[in-house]
Design a protein around this motif. Structure first.
Motif, PDB file in Angstrom:
ATOM      1  N   TYR A 162      44.879  -4.633   3.280  1.00  0.00           N
ATOM      2  CA  TYR A 162      44.010  -3.644   2.633  1.00  0.00           C
ATOM      3  C   TYR A 162      44.060  -2.300   3.361  1.00  0.00           C
ATOM      4  O   TYR A 162      43.925  -1.246   2.724  1.00  0.00           O
ATOM      5  N   LEU A 163      44.246  -2.321   4.662  1.00  0.00           N
ATOM      6  CA  LEU A 163      44.401  -1.062   5.396  1.00  0.00           C
ATOM      7  C   LEU A 163      45.687  -0.355   4.982  1.00  0.00           C
ATOM      8  O   LEU A 163      45.712   0.869   4.800  1.00  0.00           O
ATOM      9  N   VAL A 164      46.767  -1.120   4.810  1.00  0.00           N
ATOM     10  CA  VAL A 164      48.041  -0.542   4.371  1.00  0.00           C
ATOM     11  C   VAL A 164      47.918   0.002   2.948  1.00  0.00           C
ATOM     12  O   VAL A 164      48.331   1.136   2.652  1.00  0.00           O
ATOM     13  N   ALA A 165      47.343  -0.808   2.037  1.00  0.00           N
ATOM     14  CA  ALA A 165      47.221  -0.386   0.634  1.00  0.00           C
ATOM     15  C   ALA A 165      46.318   0.828   0.493  1.00  0.00           C
ATOM     16  O   ALA A 165      46.580   1.723  -0.327  1.00  0.00           O
ATOM     17  N   GLY A 166      45.247   0.902   1.303  1.00  0.00           N
ATOM     18  CA  GLY A 166      44.356   2.056   1.241  1.00  0.00           C
ATOM     19  C   GLY A 166      45.047   3.336   1.663  1.00  0.00           C
ATOM     20  O   GLY A 166      44.831   4.405   1.067  1.00  0.00           O
ATOM     21  N   THR A 167      45.897   3.265   2.679  1.00  0.00           N
ATOM     22  CA  THR A 167      46.637   4.443   3.131  1.00  0.00           C
ATOM     23  C   THR A 167      47.634   4.908   2.071  1.00  0.00           C
ATOM     24  O   THR A 167      47.759   6.105   1.792  1.00  0.00           O
ATOM     25  N   VAL A 168      48.346   3.961   1.455  1.00  0.00           N
ATOM     26  CA  VAL A 168      49.307   4.297   0.402  1.00  0.00           C
ATOM     27  C   VAL A 168      48.598   4.965  -0.774  1.00  0.00           C
ATOM     28  O   VAL A 168      49.085   5.958  -1.351  1.00  0.00           O
ATOM     29  N   THR A 169      47.442   4.457  -1.146  1.00  0.00           N
ATOM     30  CA  THR A 169      46.687   5.015  -2.278  1.00  0.00           C
ATOM     31  C   THR A 169      46.172   6.409  -1.967  1.00  0.00           C
ATOM     32  O   THR A 169      46.166   7.294  -2.838  1.00  0.00           O
ATOM     33  N   LEU A 170      45.730   6.636  -0.726  1.00  0.00           N
ATOM     34  CA  LEU A 170      45.223   7.953  -0.349  1.00  0.00           C
ATOM     35  C   LEU A 170      46.314   9.021  -0.478  1.00  0.00           C
ATOM     36  O   LEU A 170      46.058  10.144  -0.923  1.00  0.00           O
ATOM     37  N   LEU A 171      47.531   8.687  -0.120  1.00  0.00           N
ATOM     38  CA  LEU A 171      48.643   9.645  -0.216  1.00  0.00           C
ATOM     39  C   LEU A 171      48.975   9.989  -1.669  1.00  0.00           C
ATOM     40  O   LEU A 171      49.501  11.074  -1.944  1.00  0.00           O
ATOM     41  N   SER A 172      48.687   9.079  -2.601  1.00  0.00           N
ATOM     42  CA  SER A 172      49.026   9.338  -4.008  1.00  0.00           C
ATOM     43  C   SER A 172      48.208  10.457  -4.621  1.00  0.00           C
ATOM     44  O   SER A 172      48.569  10.988  -5.676  1.00  0.00           O
ATOM     45  N   ALA A 173      47.089  10.833  -3.987  1.00  0.00           N
ATOM     46  CA  ALA A 173      46.228  11.881  -4.554  1.00  0.00           C
ATOM     47  C   ALA A 173      46.779  13.278  -4.315  1.00  0.00           C
ATOM     48  O   ALA A 173      46.429  14.224  -5.026  1.00  0.00           O
ATOM     49  N   VAL A 174      47.658  13.438  -3.312  1.00  0.00           N
ATOM     50  CA  VAL A 174      48.076  14.779  -2.874  1.00  0.00           C
ATOM     51  C   VAL A 174      48.769  15.586  -3.972  1.00  0.00           C
ATOM     52  O   VAL A 174      48.366  16.725  -4.265  1.00  0.00           O
ATOM     53  N   PRO A 175      49.826  15.090  -4.635  1.00  0.00           N
ATOM     54  CA  PRO A 175      50.566  15.971  -5.563  1.00  0.00           C
ATOM     55  C   PRO A 175      49.766  16.411  -6.780  1.00  0.00           C
ATOM     56  O   PRO A 175      50.063  17.473  -7.349  1.00  0.00           O
ATOM     57  N   PHE A 176      48.761  15.649  -7.193  1.00  0.00           N
ATOM     58  CA  PHE A 176      48.018  16.013  -8.411  1.00  0.00           C
ATOM     59  C   PHE A 176      47.210  17.297  -8.227  1.00  0.00           C
ATOM     60  O   PHE A 176      46.879  17.962  -9.216  1.00  0.00           O
ATOM     61  N   TRP A 177      46.887  17.666  -6.991  1.00  0.00           N
ATOM     62  CA  TRP A 177      46.107  18.885  -6.763  1.00  0.00           C
ATOM     63  C   TRP A 177      46.915  20.140  -7.078  1.00  0.00           C
ATOM     64  O   TRP A 177      46.346  21.223  -7.254  1.00  0.00           O
ATOM     65  N   PHE A 178      48.237  20.035  -7.129  1.00  0.00           N
ATOM     66  CA  PHE A 178      49.092  21.207  -7.306  1.00  0.00           C
ATOM     67  C   PHE A 178      49.662  21.304  -8.717  1.00  0.00           C
ATOM     68  O   PHE A 178      50.547  22.126  -8.966  1.00  0.00           O
ATOM     69  N   LEU A 179      49.179  20.506  -9.637  1.00  0.00           N
ATOM     70  CA  LEU A 179      49.687  20.514 -11.006  1.00  0.00           C
ATOM     71  C   LEU A 179      48.754  21.287 -11.928  1.00  0.00           C
ATOM     72  O   LEU A 179      47.525  21.281 -11.734  1.00  0.00           O
ATOM     73  N   PRO A 180      49.298  21.955 -12.958  1.00  0.00           N
ATOM     74  CA  PRO A 180      48.460  22.750 -13.866  1.00  0.00           C
ATOM     75  C   PRO A 180      47.710  21.877 -14.868  1.00  0.00           C
ATOM     76  O   PRO A 180      48.043  20.711 -15.074  1.00  0.00           O
TER      77      PRO A 180
END
Length: 703
Positions: free
Chosen positions: A265-283
């Protein structure tokens, strides 16, 4: 080439502007969105599949039955239920990429919360009757006869609850797992409805199915890594680093083994947190492709995609609607009524709800079924799910998207293809009923102490003349395997009087109950752990795996056509809401109840329960294998059979719906032609009136 107009109007745009799409190449931001959404799907399915892989670990760690594990597993869907309708409706009118990013952050926080109980609770205590003496070279007798106190040294007190019991009951550590899964479900809510609708809005129509198929394929790669992660963590002892592994007497194949479930769960939580980054830069919005507003669009697209200011543009960006929550709230109920008034959509919901009940219940307990029925460890069951079963599903989803693009399947074609593949997989699944194993031979539970089968288990059956001289507890589970191939639930009940060795290499000697069924001269021994199921079960297991791969591939072929069937049957402006309501319905009526009632039915096949610290019923130690197979597979196939009857009704409604749409399109086309003729006649009269100076106005008026 340029198309010019007044600055500020919709017609002021360059065809070769970087903000536009060509028919052959999509916008760079759409590519980025496809990559980001694919990774988000990978992350959410990674953590979801890892949750499935830890089912038995959580049961044993928190001493809870399967139905309660079903409640924990279904809490993810409860989180979806709380917000999905509003996220799907309001999110479609707001900034979809940023809402998806917020969801990914919430998912990661929920995943970290699930792992928290490991760090705030005590060490895992293995249920065992084996106690080492102070002298490391000798062991206490497995068959104590001196006093009741010594015989109950390994038992939990039955009169007053201990301090540990009070602490455990007040904290209820599994509640943290449930709350974390609820938060994870809330965070996952916007990913599918907003992501799929975003792609369908801004991708070429002919490519949308392929894009969605690729995303679904990558999403199914997530469970591959999720189950492999579960396999790795299941091999590692739960308290690794805190205990001396030499003192652990159980193996990963033991029903009491608990792996390092928290680590994944620690590994999966870290992977999921990184997935949020690119969406902040999309129109918020992208250019609309040519075929979404061209004259050759389908009647539904032409009817609902309007741009009266510039009808001749080849490329245009959809105007952003002002954010007015009050107006959107007032429009929500009428929009929902329109959507639910579509009979094809309602029937589609019914079919998918029933099939999702079957699918979710089957997938949730499949690793456990492999463990219990075929005698495999949790680590091996998860490994097989990740490396053999899930890739077949991924290949099937991708192949379904390719078939739909290559043959350009319409709504009817997609429905027929999805139905045919599902029906073929259904008939193949009946072969699983023939691939069964016999019950494990456990003295006093599945066979008598004399070796007689077809045995009716009662607690008194655990005692026999061979162990009557020992003061044994019937509630303990510390199995040993006798030389006769029969398992005894403890060395004491096997009638063993002495032991030698230490740790996992401990051997029990002079076991009187073992000698009853296999009379041999000399010392009769028993070793730690259950006996294997035998070579007959080992021979069946590869065929089970092969059939599982084949049926999974065939059924998953219809996944992408089925999803596109949903999208194409709905008006464009209702797609996001339709996907949201579909997800809401399947999560509410399938995702929540299916693990619970599947788990409750599986619990009815349990033969020997463990007991928690407070004396309540804990995790199941051994099941009736034949009954488990019948209820697990029977319920899975029965639900799918019911869905096929609704499919037949759905085909009739779909044909009627398509005929009605064709008639409306034809009548609209005739109406447009008639209006054009009238306009041409009117213009001809005007020209004649202008060119004829001797024309009588009164006569023209009468005409």
């Amino acid at each position: 080439m340029q198309k010019l107009g007044k600055p500020g109007t919709a017609s002021w745009m360059l065809e070769d502007s970087p903000a536009t799409c060509t028919a052959k190449n999509c916008h760079p931001n759409l590519k980025m969105f496809l990559a980001a959404l694919s990774y988000a799907y990978f992350a959410k399915t990674l953590s979801g599949s890892y949750m499935k892989s830890t089912i038995t670990q959580l049961e044993r760690r928190f001493d809870i039955p399967s139905y309660l594990i079903g409640v924990i597993d279904g809490s993810f869907e409860i989180g979806n239920l709380l917000v999905i309708a509003f996220v799907s409706y309001f999110g479609a009118k707001l900034h979809r990429p940023k809402i998806i990013a917020i969801g990914c952050i919430l998912m990661s926080l929920g995943t970290f919360l699930i792992a928290m109980p490991h760090f705030i609770t005590g060490r895992y205590k293995i249920e065992t009757t084996i106690r080492a003496s102070e002298n490391s070279t000798s062991q206490l007798s497995p068959c104590p006869v001196s006093s009741l106190e010594s015989s109950r040294a390994g038992d939990r007190p039955s009169s007053l609850p201990s301090a540990g019991c009070e602490q455990e009951s007040s904290i209820s550590m599994w509640m943290y797992v449930l709350l974390g899964n609820v938060l994870r479900g809330i965070g996952e809510t916007p990913v599918q409805p907003l992501g799929i609708s975003y792609i369908d809005d801004y991708a070429q129509s002919e490519n949308a199915a392929l894009y969605i198929g690729c995303i679904q394929t990558i999403a199914i790669i997530g469970p591959v890594f999720g189950f492999l992660l579960g396999s790795l963590c299941a091999k590692i002892y739960v308290d690794v680093g805190y205990v001396d592994m030499e003192t652990i007497t159980i193996t990963p194949e033991d029903a009491r083994w608990v792996g390092a479930w928290w680590l994944g769960y620690l590994v999966a939580g870290t992977v999921t947190l990184l997935s949020a980054v690119p969406f902040w830069f999309l129109p918020k919005s992208l250019p609309i492709p040519v075929d979404k507003h061209d004259s050759i669009c389908t009647p539904e697209q032409t009817r609902f995609i309007k741009d009266p200011d510039s009808p001749t543009l080849d490329h245009k960006i959809r105007p952003e609607e002002p954010t007015n929550l009050h107006v959107m709230a007032n429009e929500f109920v009428p929009t929902l009524k329109i959507l639910l008034g579509n009979p094809v959509y309602i029937l589609y919901l019914g079919v998918t709800i029933i099939q999702f009940n079957s699918l979710i219940g089957m997938v949730t307990y499949k690793p456990k079924y492999i463990e219990q029925h075929y005698g495999q460890s949790a680590s091996k069951a998860n490994f097989l799910m990740g490396m053999i079963n899930i890739p077949a599903v991924a290949l099937g989803m991708f192949s379904g998207g390719v078939v739909m693009k290559k043959y350009k399947l319409g709504v009817t074609g997609a429905a027929k293809f999805a139905f045919g593949t599902s029906l073929l997989g259904f008939f193949l699944s009946f072969l699983f009923l023939a691939m069964g194993c016999e019950n494990t031979k456990v003295a006093g539970i599945t066979v008598s102490y004399t070796g007689m089968e077809d045995f009716s288990y009662q607690e008194q059956s655990l005692f026999s003349d061979c162990n009557s001289g020992c003061l044994c507890s019937p509630k303990e589970w510390d199995p040993v395997c006798g030389e006769n191939g029969i398992t005894y639930i403890s060395p004491c009940l096997a009638g063993c009087t002495s032991s030698s060795g230490s740790g996992r290499n401990m051997v029990f000697d002079n076991c009187r109950c073992v000698s009853v069924t296999n009379v041999q001269p000399g010392n009769i021994t028993a070793s730690l752990g259950q006996c294997s199921l035998g070579h007959s079960c080992d021979r069946v297991f590869p065929y089970f795996l092969a059939l599982s791969v084949l049926s999974s591939f065939i059924i998953s072929l219809g996944g992408t056509p089925g999803l596109m069937l949903l999208v194409r049957c709905i008006k464009p402006e209702l797609k996001s809401l339709a996907l949201g309501i579909h997800t809401l319905a399947t999560r509410t009526l399938a995702g929540i109840p299916a693990p619970i009632y599947f788990g409750a039915i599986i619990d009815t096949t349990c033969l020997k329960w463990a007991y928690s610290t407070c004396g309540g019923k804990g995790a199941c130690r051994i099941y009736n294998t034949s009954s488990y197979r019948i209820v697990y597979l029977g319920l899975t196939l029965g639900l799918r059979a019911v869905s096929f009857f609704l499919c037949i009704w759905g085909f009739a409604l779909l044909k009627r719906h398509i005929k009605r749409e064709e008639k409306e399109a034809l009548s609209n086309q005739n109406g447009e032609l008639e209006s054009l003729r009238k306009e041409e006649n009117s213009s001809m009269h005007c020209e004649q009136f202008i060119l004829s100076p001797d024309c009588n106005p009164e006569r023209e008026t009468r005409l």
